[in-house]
Motif scaffolding. Structure first.
Motif, PDB file in Angstrom:
ATOM      1  N   MET A 178       4.914   7.467   1.382  1.00 32.88           N
ATOM      2  CA  MET A 178       4.177   7.791   0.162  1.00 32.88           C
ATOM      3  C   MET A 178       3.327   6.598  -0.255  1.00 32.88           C
ATOM      4  SD  MET A 178       6.851   9.957  -2.194  1.00 32.88           S
ATOM      5  CE  MET A 178       5.508  10.565  -3.234  1.00 32.88           C
ATOM      6  N   GLN A 179       2.175   6.892  -0.851  1.00 30.85           N
ATOM      7  CA  GLN A 179       1.259   5.850  -1.301  1.00 30.85           C
ATOM      8  C   GLN A 179       1.679   5.320  -2.666  1.00 30.85           C
ATOM      9  OE1 GLN A 179      -1.431   4.734   0.691  1.00 30.85           O
ATOM     10  NE2 GLN A 179      -0.325   6.035   2.156  1.00 30.85           N
ATOM     11  N   LYS A 200       0.811  -1.221   0.000  1.00 29.12           N
ATOM     12  CA  LYS A 200       0.000   0.000   0.000  1.00 29.12           C
ATOM     13  C   LYS A 200       0.842   1.268   0.000  1.00 29.12           C
ATOM     14  CE  LYS A 200      -3.970  -2.088   2.332  1.00 29.12           C
ATOM     15  NZ  LYS A 200      -4.871  -2.046   3.523  1.00 29.12           N
ATOM     16  N   GLU A 201       2.013   1.217   0.650  1.00 27.52           N
ATOM     17  CA  GLU A 201       2.832   2.408   0.764  1.00 27.52           C
ATOM     18  C   GLU A 201       4.297   2.044   0.884  1.00 27.52           C
ATOM     19  OE1 GLU A 201       1.024   4.157   4.193  1.00 27.52           O
ATOM     20  OE2 GLU A 201       2.253   3.016   5.605  1.00 27.52           O
ATOM     21  N   ILE A 202       5.134   3.075   0.742  1.00 27.74           N
ATOM     22  CA  ILE A 202       6.567   2.902   0.877  1.00 27.74           C
ATOM     23  C   ILE A 202       7.118   4.119   1.602  1.00 27.74           C
ATOM     24  CG2 ILE A 202       7.030   3.925  -1.412  1.00 27.74           C
ATOM     25  CD1 ILE A 202       9.390   1.905  -1.615  1.00 27.74           C
ATOM     26  N   TYR A 203       8.106   3.895   2.465  1.00 30.52           N
ATOM     27  CA  TYR A 203       8.733   4.975   3.213  1.00 30.52           C
ATOM     28  C   TYR A 203      10.124   5.180   2.630  1.00 30.52           C
ATOM     29  CZ  TYR A 203       9.586   7.941   7.330  1.00 30.52           C
ATOM     30  OH  TYR A 203       9.835   9.004   8.168  1.00 30.52           O
ATOM     31  N   LEU A 204      10.361   6.366   2.046  1.00 29.58           N
ATOM     32  CA  LEU A 204      11.647   6.699   1.430  1.00 29.58           C
ATOM     33  C   LEU A 204      12.383   7.705   2.306  1.00 29.58           C
ATOM     34  CD1 LEU A 204      10.514   7.010  -2.295  1.00 29.58           C
ATOM     35  CD2 LEU A 204      11.547   5.035  -1.151  1.00 29.58           C
ATOM     36  N   VAL A 214       7.232   9.089  -9.783  1.00 35.85           N
ATOM     37  CA  VAL A 214       6.100   9.723  -9.117  1.00 35.85           C
ATOM     38  C   VAL A 214       5.209  10.393 -10.152  1.00 35.85           C
ATOM     39  CG1 VAL A 214       5.394  11.428  -7.396  1.00 35.85           C
ATOM     40  CG2 VAL A 214       7.528  10.156  -7.089  1.00 35.85           C
ATOM     41  N   LEU A 215       3.909  10.223 -10.011  1.00 31.98           N
ATOM     42  CA  LEU A 215       2.918  10.906 -10.835  1.00 31.98           C
ATOM     43  C   LEU A 215       1.689  11.162  -9.966  1.00 31.98           C
ATOM     44  CD1 LEU A 215       2.324  11.912 -13.745  1.00 31.98           C
ATOM     45  CD2 LEU A 215       1.217   9.705 -14.168  1.00 31.98           C
ATOM     46  N   ASP A 216       1.217  12.396  -9.984  1.00 34.70           N
ATOM     47  CA  ASP A 216       0.044  12.778  -9.186  1.00 34.70           C
ATOM     48  C   ASP A 216       0.242  12.444  -7.710  1.00 34.70           C
ATOM     49  OD1 ASP A 216      -1.199  13.637 -11.531  1.00 34.70           O
ATOM     50  OD2 ASP A 216      -2.114  11.677 -11.885  1.00 34.70           O
ATOM     51  N   ASP A 217       1.460  12.691  -7.228  1.00 39.82           N
ATOM     52  CA  ASP A 217       1.802  12.549  -5.808  1.00 39.82           C
ATOM     53  C   ASP A 217       1.749  11.115  -5.293  1.00 39.82           C
ATOM     54  OD1 ASP A 217       2.195  15.333  -5.475  1.00 39.82           O
ATOM     55  OD2 ASP A 217       0.030  15.623  -5.238  1.00 39.82           O
ATOM     56  N   THR A 218       1.759  10.150  -6.170  1.00 35.81           N
ATOM     57  CA  THR A 218       1.858   8.749  -5.750  1.00 35.81           C
ATOM     58  C   THR A 218       3.014   8.084  -6.476  1.00 35.81           C
ATOM     59  OG1 THR A 218       0.304   7.988  -7.446  1.00 35.81           O
ATOM     60  CG2 THR A 218      -0.614   8.561  -5.293  1.00 35.81           C
ATOM     61  N   ILE A 219       3.506   7.000  -5.896  1.00 36.99           N
ATOM     62  CA  ILE A 219       4.623   6.259  -6.477  1.00 36.99           C
ATOM     63  C   ILE A 219       4.091   5.274  -7.514  1.00 36.99           C
ATOM     64  CG2 ILE A 219       6.556   4.718  -6.018  1.00 36.99           C
ATOM     65  CD1 ILE A 219       7.079   7.332  -4.773  1.00 36.99           C
ATOM     66  N   MET A 220       4.471   5.489  -8.778  1.00 35.51           N
ATOM     67  CA  MET A 220       4.022   4.621  -9.865  1.00 35.51           C
ATOM     68  C   MET A 220       4.663   3.242  -9.780  1.00 35.51           C
ATOM     69  SD  MET A 220       4.584   7.379 -12.914  1.00 35.51           S
ATOM     70  CE  MET A 220       3.668   6.490 -14.182  1.00 35.51           C
ATOM     71  N   GLY A 221       5.907   3.212  -9.298  1.00 34.09           N
ATOM     72  CA  GLY A 221       6.637   1.957  -9.247  1.00 34.09           C
ATOM     73  C   GLY A 221       8.119   2.220  -9.147  1.00 34.09           C
ATOM     74  N   ALA A 222       8.895   1.201  -9.381  1.00 36.94           N
ATOM     75  CA  ALA A 222      10.340   1.294  -9.213  1.00 36.94           C
ATOM     76  C   ALA A 222      11.038   0.451 -10.267  1.00 36.94           C
ATOM     77  CB  ALA A 222      10.740   0.813  -7.820  1.00 36.94           C
ATOM     78  N   VAL A 223      12.263   0.863 -10.586  1.00 31.91           N
ATOM     79  CA  VAL A 223      13.131   0.087 -11.469  1.00 31.91           C
ATOM     80  C   VAL A 223      14.433  -0.157 -10.717  1.00 31.91           C
ATOM     81  CG1 VAL A 223      14.312  -0.054 -13.687  1.00 31.91           C
ATOM     82  CG2 VAL A 223      12.111   1.155 -13.519  1.00 31.91           C
ATOM     83  N   ILE A 224      14.721  -1.400 -10.418  1.00 30.81           N
ATOM     84  CA  ILE A 224      15.942  -1.731  -9.685  1.00 30.81           C
ATOM     85  C   ILE A 224      17.150  -1.476 -10.573  1.00 30.81           C
ATOM     86  CG2 ILE A 224      17.226  -3.631  -8.608  1.00 30.81           C
ATOM     87  CD1 ILE A 224      14.518  -4.714  -7.661  1.00 30.81           C
ATOM     88  N   GLN A 225      18.149  -0.811 -10.006  1.00 29.15           N
ATOM     89  CA  GLN A 225      19.299  -0.376 -10.790  1.00 29.15           C
ATOM     90  C   GLN A 225      20.594  -1.108 -10.455  1.00 29.15           C
ATOM     91  OE1 GLN A 225      19.134   1.763 -13.316  1.00 29.15           O
ATOM     92  NE2 GLN A 225      16.932   2.063 -12.978  1.00 29.15           N
ATOM     93  N   LYS A 226      20.657  -1.759  -9.294  1.00 26.53           N
ATOM     94  CA  LYS A 226      21.937  -2.369  -8.909  1.00 26.53           C
ATOM     95  C   LYS A 226      21.718  -3.526  -7.953  1.00 26.53           C
ATOM     96  CE  LYS A 226      22.700   0.918  -5.106  1.00 26.53           C
ATOM     97  NZ  LYS A 226      23.584   1.976  -4.577  1.00 26.53           N
ATOM     98  N   ASP A 227      22.739  -4.379  -7.863  1.00 26.90           N
ATOM     99  CA  ASP A 227      22.744  -5.446  -6.875  1.00 26.90           C
ATOM    100  C   ASP A 227      23.170  -4.878  -5.524  1.00 26.90           C
ATOM    101  OD1 ASP A 227      22.068  -7.390  -8.783  1.00 26.90           O
ATOM    102  OD2 ASP A 227      24.172  -7.653  -9.341  1.00 26.90           O
ATOM    103  N   VAL A 228      22.682  -5.476  -4.464  1.00 33.97           N
ATOM    104  CA  VAL A 228      23.102  -5.091  -3.113  1.00 33.97           C
ATOM    105  C   VAL A 228      23.485  -6.344  -2.351  1.00 33.97           C
ATOM    106  CG1 VAL A 228      21.765  -2.962  -2.971  1.00 33.97           C
ATOM    107  CG2 VAL A 228      20.678  -5.121  -2.362  1.00 33.97           C
ATOM    108  N   VAL A 229      24.347  -6.177  -1.366  1.00 32.14           N
ATOM    109  CA  VAL A 229      24.779  -7.305  -0.538  1.00 32.14           C
ATOM    110  C   VAL A 229      24.426  -7.004   0.911  1.00 32.14           C
ATOM    111  CG1 VAL A 229      26.616  -8.013  -2.100  1.00 32.14           C
ATOM    112  CG2 VAL A 229      27.105  -6.337  -0.314  1.00 32.14           C
TER     113      VAL A 229
END
Length: 767
Positions: free
Chosen positions: A292-293, A282-286, A324-339
Motif C-alpha cells: 500500500m502507498q 513510499k510504501e508499506i507491505y502489510l 487508511v483514508l482514500d486507499d492510502t496509509i495515513m500513518g501509524a501509531v505504535i502500540q507496544k514494545d517488541v523484542v
C-alpha cells in the motif's frame, strides 16, 4: 523613512525579473502568497541568515564573542548572529554602530552578495536614485539563495544544512509550535501566521527565513486527534486544542481543516494486527493488505505520541495500528514494545536477478492465491514470473538456494521472496539463536578457542539486537544482510564449536547503562584501536557523540603513544612490536606505489567515492577553502600527507597534492578505497606485504587506515614513489578478533574479553 524596494522595482534590478503586486495583509492575519513583498529586511535579519548559512546554531553560540558595537548588547537576540557574520567577513565590526533594526539598503545588499559569491557574474543595477532604497524581504531571500548556490556551483542551498519546511503554525513565542516541529524564530514575530500553513527555511531547529503563506484555511494531513468535550486536541510535535462541533469519534489519525479557530475532521479507518513485511518512505507491505502507498506527509507516532519516521515500524512485527483514508496509509501509531526474538536476513548480499531452489525432502511455493509442490528437482525463479504478481512468495521446507554469484547455501526457517523493481528480494526469518549459529563460525575461526567464540557470540547477538531496532534494511523487508555490510551469515550450516558458544551465552548481550551496547568487531588491531567517531562520519564532520565504551586504546602495546608522523612511521616499521594481535598475518604490512601508479589509481577511485558519497572528497579552492566536488584535471601527484589522525593513530583525513590542485579524503573507509593497492596500467605489480602469510596482489582496498607515509623523491625533489607502512585489518572499533584469540589463550573468559574491548560495560541476559 527610507522608501521600500518592492518587487515591481526589482524587475529592472535583478537578473530573472518578478511579477505581481505585493499582497495585502489584514490586521492580525497574513494573506496567502509570498512573504515580504511589502516589508523590508533588516540588517539584523540579514546577518542571521548569513550566519546560519555557514554555522549551526550551536557553533554560533560557541564562537568567541569578540565583536563590539555600541548599539548591540551581547544579550540582544541579534548579537550572536552579527558576531558570526563579522567572523565570516560579511559585515565589519570593531566599534561602529551596527543598526540591527535598520532596513538593509540596496547598495549594502550588493556588497554582501559580492562577499558571499565573488564569482557570481550577474549584478543588480545601482543608481543614485535606487541605491539608498530598502530591500524587500522577499527580494533578499532570492538574492540570498542565488548567492549561496553560486558560491558552491549548486542548484539548491540544501548542502548548507538548510531545509525547507511547509507546516501549520499552532502557537508562537520563543519557541514556535508547528504541526510537524518546534522551531526558534529569533528576530521574527510570527503572530500573523498562527493557524496558517507557511513555508520557511530552517537549520537545526532555527528559522532562517520566511518564504510564503501557502494556505490561510489549512488542512493538516494525517495528524493524531482525540476529542475532549467540545474540543479536538491535535497532536503533532506538540498539542493544540480547537473548537469542534462534530460527533464523537475514536482517537486516531485524521485530516483536520482549520477555519476561524474551529476544525472539521475526516477520520482514517484503523487497521490492527498487521505484520509489517517491508517498509520505506513510499510504501508499506502489510501481511493481509499487501503493498500500500503512503499518503503525502504520512506520520508515524510512538507510544507516547512522539513523532518518528518509518524506520520505527520494524519489519516482522505487528507493533502498530495503521490508518487508511482514500486507499492510502495515513500513518501509524505504535502500540507496544517488541523484542528481537526473530531476525530477518536479506540473502545473497542484495537483490537477485534469479534464484535456484532445491530441497532433499521437497518444498512448496505459495503466493496467497496458489501453491505448488516440488517433491524433487529444482525451481529457478526470475522476477518476471507471474508467481510474483500477487506479492510475496513463501518457500516452505528446508532448502538449498543458489544465488546470482553461484553461492549455494542451506536455510531453515521462513523464506519470503518479493519482486522489487526487476529483481527479487529474498528474506530468511528465523529465531535469533539459530541465526547466530550461521554467523559465529564464519565471523571467527573456530580454532580461536571457546572463550573467544563466546565473546564473538555475545558481540554478534548485541549487534543483531541493535540492527533489529535500527531497521536499516526495512526497505527490503529485513533487519540485516548476510554480508560484511552487517555480519556474515551462511545459513543453517554451522560448527559444533559455534553451537557450544552460542548455547553457553544464550540471550546474553553487552550492556552499557540500561541499553544494549553498539558492538563492532574486526579482524586485527595494530596494537591500538580507534574511537567510533574517528571512523564513521557520513558528512565528513566527525561530529557525532562518541560512546564511552568505543574509544581508542592500547591492546598489548606498552610503549608511549606516538605523537608525530615520524614516531608513527617508526611504530609501524617495527615488525617486532608486542601486542595482542601479533599472531595475525595482518599485524604489520607495507605496500609501495610509484607516483604515476598512485596518480592513475586515484583518478579512478576519487570518482567512485565522489559518486557514492560526495561529502568525503573535497577539492581545495582558490581562496584556500575546501569544497566537496569530484576532482578533475589534477595532473601529476606531487605529495601525500596525513591531514588529521584520530585516537590510536587512525587516519581521519588524508591530503594529496597534485600539479593542478589538492584533494582531501575523509574517513578511514574512503581512504582505504582511494589508495587501492591494485595496478591498473602503469608500472610493476603492486604487492601488499604482510608480517606473515606471504604477499598479496589485487586487493581492492588497504587493510586498514592505521598507517604512515614515506615519500620517495629524486635528487631534484620530484616525487617518484610512496611507501605505506601500516598495521591491522579492519576499521579498528570494538573487538579485535585476533586479540580475543590471544586473550582466550591467556585464560580470560568470554565476558572478561568483552570488558577488555568494551570498557565500562557488563554482559547480561536480555533475551
Amino acid at each position: 523613512m527610507k522608501r521600500l524596494l518592492i518587487w515591481i522595482l526589482a524587475i529592472g534590478l535583478l537578473l530573472g525579473g518578478c511579477s505581481g503586486s505585493p499582497p495585502t495583509e489584514p490586521k492580525g492575519q497574513a494573506a496567502q502568497g509570498a512573504i515580504g513583498d511589502d516589508i523590508p529586511i533588516t540588517r539584523g535579519q540579514a546577518a542571521k541568515m548569513l550566519a546560519l548559512a555557514f554555522y549551526t546554531p550551536q557553533e554560533i553560540k560557541n564562537l568567541p564573542q569578540d565583536t563590539s558595537f555600541p548599539d548591540v548588547a551581547k544579550d540582544d537576540w541579534a548579537y550572536p548572529y552579527i558576531n558570526a557574520a563579522v567572523e565570516l567577513n560579511f559585515f565589519s565590526g570593531d566599534g561602529e554602530g551596527f543598526r540591527p533594526n535598520d532596513d538593509l539598503l540596496l547598495w549594502e545588499a550588493q556588497i554582501l552578495m559580492d562577499r558571499v559569491a565573488p564569482d557570481y557574474e550577474k549584478r543588480m543595477v545601482l543608481t543614485d536614485d535606487n541605491k539608498e532604497m530598502a530591500v524587500a524581504y522577499s527580494l533578499w531571500t532570492q538574492l540570498f539563495e542565488k548567492a549561496l548556490m553560486s558560491r558552491r556551483g549548486e542548484d539548491s542551498i540544501f548542502s548548507y544544512g538548510i531545509k525547507k519546511e511547509t507546516q501549520v503554525l499552532f502557537t508562537n513565542g520563543e519557541e514556535n509550535l508547528f504541526d510537524g516541529g518546534i522551531y526558534g524564530s529569533d528576530g521574527y514575530n510570527l503572530t500573523a501566521y498562527i493557524d496558517e500553513k507557511i513555508s520557511f527555511w530552517q537549520k537545526d531547529g532555527e528559522i532562517i527565513g520566511l518564504l510564503s503563506v501557502d494556505e490561510v484555511t489549512p488542512t493538516i494531513q494525517n495528524i493524531y486527534c482525540r476529542k475532549e468535550g467540545n474540543q479536538i486536541i491535535v497532536t503533532g510535535a506538540g498539542e493544540k486544542a480547537y473548537i469542534f462541533e462534530g460527533t464523537d469519534f475514536e482517537p486516531g489519525l485524521c485530516n483536520v481543516t482549520i477555519e476561524n479557530g474551529k476544525v472539521s475532521v475526516r477520520e482514517g479507518t484503523k487497521l490492527s494486527g498487521e505484520v509489517i513485511k517491508r517498509v520505506d518512505n513510499k510504501e508499506i507491505y502489510l501481511s493481509s493488505k499487501g503493498k500500500m502507498q503512503w499518503s503525502e506527509n504520512f506520520r508515524v507516532y510512538g507510544q507516547d505520541l512522539s513523532c518518528l519516521n518509518q524506520n520505527a515500524l520494524i519489519c516482522g512485527t505487528d507493533l502498530a495500528d495503521f490508518y487508511v483514508l482514500d486507499d492510502t496509509i495515513m500513518g501509524a501509531v505504535i502500540q507496544k514494545d517488541v523484542v528481537p526474538e526473530k531476525i530477518r536476513v536479506l540473502l545473497g548480499g542484495g537483490l537477485q536477478e534469479s534464484v535456484t531452489i532445491k530441497g532433499a525432502e521437497g518444498f512448496s511455493l505459495s503466493n496467497g492465491v496458489g501453491e505448488k509442490d516440488f517433491s524433487s528437482g529444482t525451481a529457478t525463479l526470475t522476477a518476471d514470473l507471474a508467481w510474483f504478481d500477487h506479492g510475496i512468495v513463501t518457500v516452505s521446507g528446508k532448502v538449498r538456494m543458489t544465488f546470482n554469484g553461484g553461492e549455494e547455501r542451506a536455510y531453515s526457517g521462513l523464506i519470503e521472496m518479493e519482486r522489487i523493481g526487476d529483481k527479487i528480494a529474498i528474506i530468511n526469518e528465523l529465531p535469533m539463536e539459530e541465526y547466530l549459529l550461521g554467523v559465529v563460525p564464519y565471523e571467527m575461526p573456530v580454532r580461536f578457542g571457546q572463550a573467544a567464540l563466546e565473546a564473538q557470540a555475545i558481540c554478534a547477538r548485541s549487534y543483531a539486537y541493535n540492527q533489529f531496532y535500527a531497521n536499516a534494511y526495512g526497505h527490503y523487508g529485513a533487519h540485516v544482510t548476510d554480508t560484511v555490510a552487517s555480519q556474515v551469515f551462511m545459513g543453517s550450516d554451522t560448527a559444533p564449536e559455534a553451537e557450544k558458544a552460542v548455547s553457553a551465552t544464550a540471550g546474553m548481550c553487552v550492556v552499557a547503562g540500561d541499553r544494549v551496547a553498539q558492538t563492532y568487531f574486526y579482524s586485527t588491531s595494530c596494537g591500538y584501536g580507534a574511537k567510533d567517531t574517528d571512523v564513521w562520519s557520513a558528512d565528513a564532520t566527525f561530529s557525532g557523540n562518541s560512546k564511552t565504551y568505543l574509544q581508542g586504546q592500547a591492546y598489548g602495546v606498552t610503549q608511549e603513544v606516538p605523537k608525530t608522523e615520524e614516531e608513527w612511521l617508526a611504530f609501524w616499521q617495527n615488525w617486532q612490536m608486542d601486542g595482542y594481535d601479533k599472531s595475525s598475518a595482518w599485524y604489520r604490512w607495507k605496500v609501495y606505489y610509484s607516483a604515476g601508479q598512485l596518480g592513475e589509481i586515484t583518478e579512478k577511485t576519487f570518482a567512485n567515492i565522489s559518486a557514492s558519497n560526495g561529502a568525503l572528497i573535497k577539492v581545495k579552492q582558490n581562496d584556500g577553502s575546501w569544497k566537496a566536488e569530484p576532482p578533475k584535471g589534477l595532473g601529476k601527484l606531487i605529495g601525500i600527507s596525513v591531514a588529521e589522525r584520530g585516537d590510536g593513530g587512525i587516519i581521519k583525513v588524508l591530503e594529496m597534492n597534485f600539479e593542478n590542485g589538492a584533494v582531501q579524503v575523509f574517513t578511514e573507509n574512503a581512504i582505504r578505497k582511494v589508495l587501492s593497492p591494485t595496478k591498473l596500467t602503469i608500472g610493476e605489480t603492486i604487492n601488499l606485504q604482510r608480517i606473515s602469510g606471504g604477499t598479496l596482489t589485487g586487493q581492492i582496498m588497504l587493510p586498514s587506515a592505521f598507517f604512515a607515509i614515506k615519500e620517495m623523491k629524486n635528487s631534484e625533489g620530484v616525487l617518484t614513489g610512496i611507501a605505506l607502512y601500516g598495521g591491522g585489518c579492519g576499521h579498528g572499533v570494538g573487538l579485535s578478533q585476533y586479540g580475543a584469540k590471544e586473550l582466550a589463550a591467556q585464560g580470560l573468559k568470554g565476558e572478561e574479553i568483552i570488558q577488555k574491548y568494551f570498557p565500562g560495560t557488563t554482559v547480561e541476559k536480555v533475551m
